[in-house]
Scaffold this active site. Sequence first.
Site, PDB file in Angstrom:
ATOM      1  N   ARG A  46      -6.954  -8.425  -8.660  1.00  0.00           N
ATOM      2  CA  ARG A  46      -7.627  -9.718  -8.833  1.00  0.00           C
ATOM      3  C   ARG A  46      -9.102  -9.459  -9.068  1.00  0.00           C
ATOM      4  O   ARG A  46      -9.559  -8.320  -9.051  1.00  0.00           O
ATOM      5  CB  ARG A  46      -7.450 -10.568  -7.571  1.00  0.00           C
ATOM      6  CG  ARG A  46      -7.882  -9.819  -6.305  1.00  0.00           C
ATOM      7  CD  ARG A  46      -7.902 -10.693  -5.083  1.00  0.00           C
ATOM      8  NE  ARG A  46      -8.017  -9.932  -3.850  1.00  0.00           N
ATOM      9  CZ  ARG A  46      -9.132  -9.414  -3.367  1.00  0.00           C
ATOM     10  NH1 ARG A  46     -10.258  -9.546  -4.039  1.00  0.00           N
ATOM     11  NH2 ARG A  46      -9.143  -8.744  -2.236  1.00  0.00           N
ATOM     12  N   HIS A  72     -14.347  -3.233   9.125  1.00  0.00           N
ATOM     13  CA  HIS A  72     -13.726  -2.955   7.833  1.00  0.00           C
ATOM     14  C   HIS A  72     -13.943  -4.085   6.823  1.00  0.00           C
ATOM     15  O   HIS A  72     -13.258  -4.149   5.806  1.00  0.00           O
ATOM     16  CB  HIS A  72     -12.219  -2.680   7.975  1.00  0.00           C
ATOM     17  CG  HIS A  72     -11.902  -1.632   8.993  1.00  0.00           C
ATOM     18  ND1 HIS A  72     -12.214  -0.300   8.793  1.00  0.00           N
ATOM     19  CD2 HIS A  72     -11.339  -1.706  10.233  1.00  0.00           C
ATOM     20  CE1 HIS A  72     -11.829   0.391   9.857  1.00  0.00           C
ATOM     21  NE2 HIS A  72     -11.309  -0.433  10.743  1.00  0.00           N
ATOM     22  N   GLU A  75      -2.942   6.715   8.187  1.00  0.00           N
ATOM     23  CA  GLU A  75      -3.675   7.691   7.389  1.00  0.00           C
ATOM     24  C   GLU A  75      -4.700   8.427   8.238  1.00  0.00           C
ATOM     25  O   GLU A  75      -5.149   7.915   9.275  1.00  0.00           O
ATOM     26  CB  GLU A  75      -4.426   7.001   6.243  1.00  0.00           C
ATOM     27  CG  GLU A  75      -3.544   6.413   5.185  1.00  0.00           C
ATOM     28  CD  GLU A  75      -4.347   5.780   4.071  1.00  0.00           C
ATOM     29  OE1 GLU A  75      -3.800   5.640   2.970  1.00  0.00           O
ATOM     30  OE2 GLU A  75      -5.516   5.406   4.303  1.00  0.00           O
ATOM     31  N   LYS A 119       0.831  -1.208   0.000  1.00  0.00           N
ATOM     32  CA  LYS A 119       0.000   0.000   0.000  1.00  0.00           C
ATOM     33  C   LYS A 119       0.866   1.259   0.000  1.00  0.00           C
ATOM     34  O   LYS A 119       0.513   2.265  -0.608  1.00  0.00           O
ATOM     35  CB  LYS A 119      -0.941  -0.019   1.208  1.00  0.00           C
ATOM     36  CG  LYS A 119      -2.054  -1.047   1.099  1.00  0.00           C
ATOM     37  CD  LYS A 119      -2.988  -0.970   2.288  1.00  0.00           C
ATOM     38  CE  LYS A 119      -4.201  -1.876   2.107  1.00  0.00           C
ATOM     39  NZ  LYS A 119      -3.850  -3.281   1.954  1.00  0.00           N
TER      40      LYS A 119
END
Length: 655
Positions: free
Chosen positions: A297, A235, A200, A116
């Site tokens: 994917r 999440h 973040e 990421k």
Amino acid sequence: MFNKILIANRGEIACRVIKTARALGVATVAVHSDADADARFVKLADEAYRLGPAPAAESYLRGDLILDIAHRSGAQAIHPGYGFLSENEDFAAACEAAGIAFIGPPASAIAAMGSKSAAKALMEQARVPLVPGYHGERQEPDFLRGQADAIGYPVLIKASAGGGGKGMRIVEASADFEAALASCQREARASFGDDKVLVEKYLPRSRHVEIQVFADRHGQCVYLFERDCSVQRRHQKVLEEAPAPDLPPATREAMGAAACAAARAVGYVGAGTVEFIMEVLADGRPGRFFFMEMNTRLQVEHPVTEMITGQDLVAWQLAVASGQPLPLSQEQLRINGHAIEARIYAEDPDKGFLPATGTLYHLRAPAESAVVRIDTGVVAGDSISPFYDPMIAKLIVWGEDRRQALQRLDAALADYQVAGVTTNIPFLRRIVQHASFAGGQVDTGLIARHHDALLPPPAAPDAEQLALLALAETLAAPGAYPVAAGWRLNGALSRKLVFHIAGQDYPVTLRHLGDGCEITAAGRQFSASGRLDGATLRARLGDQQLEAVVARNGPQRVLFAAGRRLEAQWLDPLAVAAEDVHGETHLKAPMPGRIVALLAATGVKLNKGEPLLILEAMKMEHTIPAPADGVVKAFYFGSGEQVNDGDELVDFEAE
């Protein structure tokens, strides 16, 4: 086009790939662990080969074994599905080196998006908007906390190699950062073998909107519109829909362009999903959007895109991987109607969504049609094991508009019958029926904000449910107390049945009359008669005709009636009750797993709800709390030890 492909996956996605391959005349090879030897996907494939024992590390993650089977079987390509090796650049590179096509992007694209942190650096160069945060290499806890302090709380700690909601923690204050970081890193190591994280800014009100992209080897890249996956818990996605509610066309076009730019930046080929986080403004309208990550994917939720575009994305994957150009251009793609997907899991929402294991002794799905689709990897009699994701099925519906799709989804969920494990179906229905979701007011905080309405305390059974249980029990007893209409007996005979439901006993009395019977339950009285055909009960209660299903397994009874599910235990008066010799103070493991940490000291007074220990199961951490005020007398397992479902963990003395 390929003649034969190997599917390096299991469950519903393996079944899904086989379905398209068969339609195209492509032969399929399945690989399976010992736990999946009799699974549905193994039986559907043209050939099947054993990989190894049940743990994924010894079977589905063994790329060397999979490649060997591909060579032996003559497979020309490997479809990785999602999860397992689907985003493993080393496996993609190994396929290429072995002369076997990898039905996915190049290894270089997987590597670029697999981290990421690195992906966000690339996106910054490609001018794709990013959430403020730290995506660098330094991982010292004090340094990361300093970055979080500078960004401003709340922040989100996220595993750099993560996905599926694992390895993520929201931190509200600097004092909580260190513990959250440690927990996040433990989960990241267990799930991905990599504990690197990024930090973040966390947007309290936001939407999760993702764009389906597709690119070929001829320089073409298109987007097949968006999916809204905002309804999440921990999440993890619960419901997904396409198109996103109330998304302005200009925003859709801008997100699609940004997604294609992201794909081109890494030389992408095949199916991919670019995920964005979108601000929700004070008036509920969508605001700015920011790049979150790219999944290299096919996504779990790809069926909703297929339903609104009329395209088979697996067929697109096979075509692109075999060197063909994309079937359609951007101008040829259109949105038709609205589709919603519900993920049906073996889990208990009333117990913090703990995964459930067991045998599906009764499984009856709604009828499939042009507007109702079911993607599943299990059939009645299969087991949900602790080794893999506890998904039972994906239920996808289509409507001409969102209102019609919601109505069809609720009706299909009401028709879905599962016994043998607890499921999230009632929880899904409450979301679908909730005014905020029905009104399109979706964001990632919806479930938490409406927690009490979506997760109410279990309701007591009503009189009709108890009467139906008692009627079915009486009819099922061989030769005992028939109550079909027309049955005669001189005099009246009474019988008492007791059902144990959600921790309480509910008595029901049947008084057999000359024609049927009289049932007294929960303070109400019914004249009743009925007929039992297998598990299906056709009953008359008073002047009402009813049809229900009562699934039976030992003393367990599961009633499905009027779209509701009721789980009960019949207390056989002739059976000897097995008492729990330890009483209620011995806490047991709710599932198989590993003890991560002991959080309480023996002999120290605790308040109800304080954490006792952390249990890791299915790659997720679950905190076991104190059930009441009291003290820990003893722990029966230490940190790092494995436990089985039902093992005694803690000797806890309640006040």
